[in-house]
Write a protein that holds these residues in place. Structure first.
Motif, PDB file in Angstrom:
ATOM      1  N   MET A  74       0.848  -1.191   0.000  1.00  0.00           N
ATOM      2  CA  MET A  74       0.000   0.000   0.000  1.00  0.00           C
ATOM      3  C   MET A  74       0.883   1.240   0.000  1.00  0.00           C
ATOM      4  SD  MET A  74      -3.063   0.960   2.666  1.00  0.00           S
ATOM      5  CE  MET A  74      -3.826  -0.648   2.459  1.00  0.00           C
ATOM      6  N   GLU A  75       0.664   2.148  -0.957  1.00  0.00           N
ATOM      7  CA  GLU A  75       1.487   3.338  -1.079  1.00  0.00           C
ATOM      8  C   GLU A  75       1.167   4.335   0.039  1.00  0.00           C
ATOM      9  OE1 GLU A  75       1.062   4.979  -4.937  1.00  0.00           O
ATOM     10  OE2 GLU A  75       1.708   3.154  -5.970  1.00  0.00           O
ATOM     11  N   LEU A  76       2.178   5.140   0.384  1.00  0.00           N
ATOM     12  CA  LEU A  76       2.020   6.105   1.465  1.00  0.00           C
ATOM     13  C   LEU A  76       0.865   7.064   1.191  1.00  0.00           C
ATOM     14  CD1 LEU A  76       3.181   7.145   4.135  1.00  0.00           C
ATOM     15  CD2 LEU A  76       4.713   8.599   2.810  1.00  0.00           C
ATOM     16  N   ARG A  77       0.737   7.514  -0.056  1.00  0.00           N
ATOM     17  CA  ARG A  77      -0.331   8.455  -0.397  1.00  0.00           C
ATOM     18  C   ARG A  77      -1.703   7.809  -0.208  1.00  0.00           C
ATOM     19  NH1 ARG A  77      -1.502  13.685  -0.102  1.00  0.00           N
ATOM     20  NH2 ARG A  77      -2.137  14.648  -2.059  1.00  0.00           N
ATOM     21  N   ASP A  78      -1.826   6.527  -0.560  1.00  0.00           N
ATOM     22  CA  ASP A  78      -3.105   5.844  -0.399  1.00  0.00           C
ATOM     23  C   ASP A  78      -3.460   5.680   1.078  1.00  0.00           C
ATOM     24  OD1 ASP A  78      -3.398   5.659  -3.108  1.00  0.00           O
ATOM     25  OD2 ASP A  78      -2.657   3.610  -3.261  1.00  0.00           O
ATOM     26  N   ILE A  79      -2.451   5.428   1.903  1.00  0.00           N
ATOM     27  CA  ILE A  79      -2.688   5.338   3.344  1.00  0.00           C
ATOM     28  C   ILE A  79      -3.182   6.681   3.875  1.00  0.00           C
ATOM     29  CG2 ILE A  79      -1.586   5.004   5.597  1.00  0.00           C
ATOM     30  CD1 ILE A  79       0.313   3.029   4.242  1.00  0.00           C
ATOM     31  N   GLU A  80      -2.544   7.762   3.415  1.00  0.00           N
ATOM     32  CA  GLU A  80      -2.950   9.104   3.846  1.00  0.00           C
ATOM     33  C   GLU A  80      -4.395   9.383   3.440  1.00  0.00           C
ATOM     34  OE1 GLU A  80      -1.139  13.634   3.611  1.00  0.00           O
ATOM     35  OE2 GLU A  80      -0.874  12.297   1.886  1.00  0.00           O
ATOM     36  N   ILE A  81      -4.760   8.975   2.224  1.00  0.00           N
ATOM     37  CA  ILE A  81      -6.132   9.185   1.765  1.00  0.00           C
ATOM     38  C   ILE A  81      -7.116   8.403   2.633  1.00  0.00           C
ATOM     39  CG2 ILE A  81      -7.728   8.665  -0.132  1.00  0.00           C
ATOM     40  CD1 ILE A  81      -5.452   9.404  -2.075  1.00  0.00           C
ATOM     41  N   PHE A  82      -6.787   7.153   2.916  1.00  0.00           N
ATOM     42  CA  PHE A  82      -7.680   6.339   3.751  1.00  0.00           C
ATOM     43  C   PHE A  82      -7.866   6.953   5.140  1.00  0.00           C
ATOM     44  CE2 PHE A  82      -7.762   3.176   7.187  1.00  0.00           C
ATOM     45  CZ  PHE A  82      -9.052   2.681   7.004  1.00  0.00           C
ATOM     46  N   LEU A  83      -6.777   7.325   5.780  1.00  0.00           N
ATOM     47  CA  LEU A  83      -6.857   7.857   7.142  1.00  0.00           C
ATOM     48  C   LEU A  83      -7.590   9.204   7.175  1.00  0.00           C
ATOM     49  CD1 LEU A  83      -3.309   6.937   8.488  1.00  0.00           C
ATOM     50  CD2 LEU A  83      -5.495   5.842   9.051  1.00  0.00           C
ATOM     51  N   THR A  84      -7.397  10.011   6.143  1.00  0.00           N
ATOM     52  CA  THR A  84      -8.093  11.299   6.089  1.00  0.00           C
ATOM     53  C   THR A  84      -9.593  11.094   5.896  1.00  0.00           C
ATOM     54  OG1 THR A  84      -6.119  12.327   5.136  1.00  0.00           O
ATOM     55  CG2 THR A  84      -8.184  13.546   4.947  1.00  0.00           C
ATOM     56  N   LEU A  85      -9.949  10.155   5.007  1.00  0.00           N
ATOM     57  CA  LEU A  85     -11.370   9.865   4.808  1.00  0.00           C
ATOM     58  C   LEU A  85     -11.988   9.272   6.067  1.00  0.00           C
ATOM     59  CD1 LEU A  85     -13.797   9.808   2.914  1.00  0.00           C
ATOM     60  CD2 LEU A  85     -13.023   7.572   2.080  1.00  0.00           C
ATOM     61  N   ALA A  86     -11.206   8.494   6.805  1.00  0.00           N
ATOM     62  CA  ALA A  86     -11.701   7.936   8.066  1.00  0.00           C
ATOM     63  C   ALA A  86     -12.013   9.036   9.072  1.00  0.00           C
ATOM     64  CB  ALA A  86     -10.664   6.966   8.643  1.00  0.00           C
ATOM     65  N   GLU A  87     -11.296  10.162   8.971  1.00  0.00           N
ATOM     66  CA  GLU A  87     -11.569  11.306   9.841  1.00  0.00           C
ATOM     67  C   GLU A  87     -12.730  12.141   9.322  1.00  0.00           C
ATOM     68  OE1 GLU A  87      -8.139  13.694  10.287  1.00  0.00           O
ATOM     69  OE2 GLU A  87      -6.942  12.166  11.286  1.00  0.00           O
ATOM     70  N   GLU A  88     -12.688  12.469   8.036  1.00  0.00           N
ATOM     71  CA  GLU A  88     -13.674  13.388   7.462  1.00  0.00           C
ATOM     72  C   GLU A  88     -15.014  12.719   7.187  1.00  0.00           C
ATOM     73  OE1 GLU A  88     -13.392  16.512   7.110  1.00  0.00           O
ATOM     74  OE2 GLU A  88     -11.247  16.911   7.314  1.00  0.00           O
ATOM     75  N   LEU A  89     -14.962  11.415   6.800  1.00  0.00           N
ATOM     76  CA  LEU A  89     -16.168  10.690   6.394  1.00  0.00           C
ATOM     77  C   LEU A  89     -16.935  11.448   5.312  1.00  0.00           C
ATOM     78  CD1 LEU A  89     -17.388   9.313   9.843  1.00  0.00           C
ATOM     79  CD2 LEU A  89     -16.070   8.129   8.074  1.00  0.00           C
ATOM     80  N   HIS A  90     -16.155  12.031   4.404  1.00  0.00           N
ATOM     81  CA  HIS A  90     -16.741  12.803   3.306  1.00  0.00           C
ATOM     82  C   HIS A  90     -15.706  12.860   2.182  1.00  0.00           C
ATOM     83  CE1 HIS A  90     -18.361  16.159   0.996  1.00  0.00           C
ATOM     84  NE2 HIS A  90     -19.518  15.995   1.658  1.00  0.00           N
TER      85      HIS A  90
END
Length: 291
Positions: free
Chosen positions: A1-17
């Motif tokens: 899993m690429e670092l950018r994809d991890i960042e996207i997942f974790l950010t979406l987990a926070e924003e839920l949007h």
């Protein structure tokens, strides 16, 4: 899993949007959606429940978020620690590139220089016929090369971009009036031969040894430098394949560049000696992943 994809997942987990996540990370909503779908395929389960009004984590998403967040934070803190250290120091980094590829990665090198203004970035021209020898000899610190590079003493960094492949030949060549060619056509042509230790896996990206049906592809005159390639091809003694950018940068009046319609795009990346632990090298590689 690429670092950018991890960042996207974790950010979406926070924003839920999806929209707010995209805005926060300066990417498109489709980029967010693509990253999540890729992770869900890899995990084998949905990570988010999506409706027209809400987005929420699934149990698998909750578990992944709890597992990734501390590791991601530690990784980012480590990168920033090294980055701060490097930015505060000077030094010289010698980067080898090939012709127009230095122009193709200009945004990356400019970003690196902005983050590390005390570092002197020296540009050196790499031979397309022998791109790895200057790296191994220590003449350069980093090489920007096409993939694959499967050498145990060389580490490959992130992909910087891809290039379509074109075939170029003399304007008098029988194929010169075509709109494009295919890889099977190579069996009827004579390509240049490389007078160098270039790995076969790299040579095959531009000049395969056989066509898709198995026909051998002829090799003609030997060359040692890019200028030799241009001269031999323009004289009609052989053809050669290269990255599509060459057509813009080397528009010789007696050369014709044709798209190779079924050739996979060429991938480019930074590479360095595995035993070289210069933090400037990693800083340059990191610049390639930052948007």
């Amino acid at each position: 899993m690429e670092l950018r994809d991890i960042e996207i997942f974790l950010t979406l987990a926070e924003e839920l949007h999806f929209g707010r996540t995209a805005e926060r990370l300066h990417v498109t909503p489709s980029r967010v959606s693509h990253a999540i779908k890729k992770q869900e395929r890899r995990i084998g389960a949905p990570l988010f429940e999506r409706t027209s009004r809400t987005v929420r984590l699934t149990p698998a998403g909750e578990q992944l978020s709890l597992a990734l967040r501390p590791a991601y934070r530690q990784l980012i803190d480590g990168i920033e620690e090294v980055s701060v250290s490097v930015r505060g120091s000077g030094g010289t980094l010698t980067l080898g590139t090939m012709g127009p590829q230095s122009w193709m990665i200009r945004e990356i090198t400019e970003h690196f220089q902005t983050r590390h203004p005390a570092v002197r970035l020296v540009h050196s021209e790499l031979s397309t016929v022998d791109p790895l020898t200057p790296l191994r000899s220590g003449e350069i610190d980093v090489a920007h090369v096409w993939l694959p590079v499967r050498e145990p003493d060389i580490t490959v960094g992130p992909i910087t971009h891809t290039s379509p492949i074109v075939l170029f030949m003399a304007a008098t060549h029988p194929y010169a009036d075509r709109e494009s060619v295919c890889l099977e056509d190579y069996g009827e042509l004579t390509f240049l031969a490389h007078r160098s230790p270039i790995p076969a896996s790299m040579e095959e990206v531009f000049q395969p040894f056989r066509t898709p049906s198995g026909r051998p592809i002829a090799r003609g005159p030997e060359v040692a430098e890019w200028d030799d390639i241009l001269k031999v091809v323009s004289a009609g003694q052989a053809v050669a394949a290269t990255a599509a950018e060459a057509a813009r940068f080397y528009p010789w009046p007696n050369l014709v560049y044709l798209p190779v319609r079924d050739a996979a795009p060429c991938r480019w990346a930074f590479a360095w000696r595995t035993d070289d632990h210069n933090p400037l090298i990693r800083a340059l590689a990191e610049a390639a992943t930052e948007e």
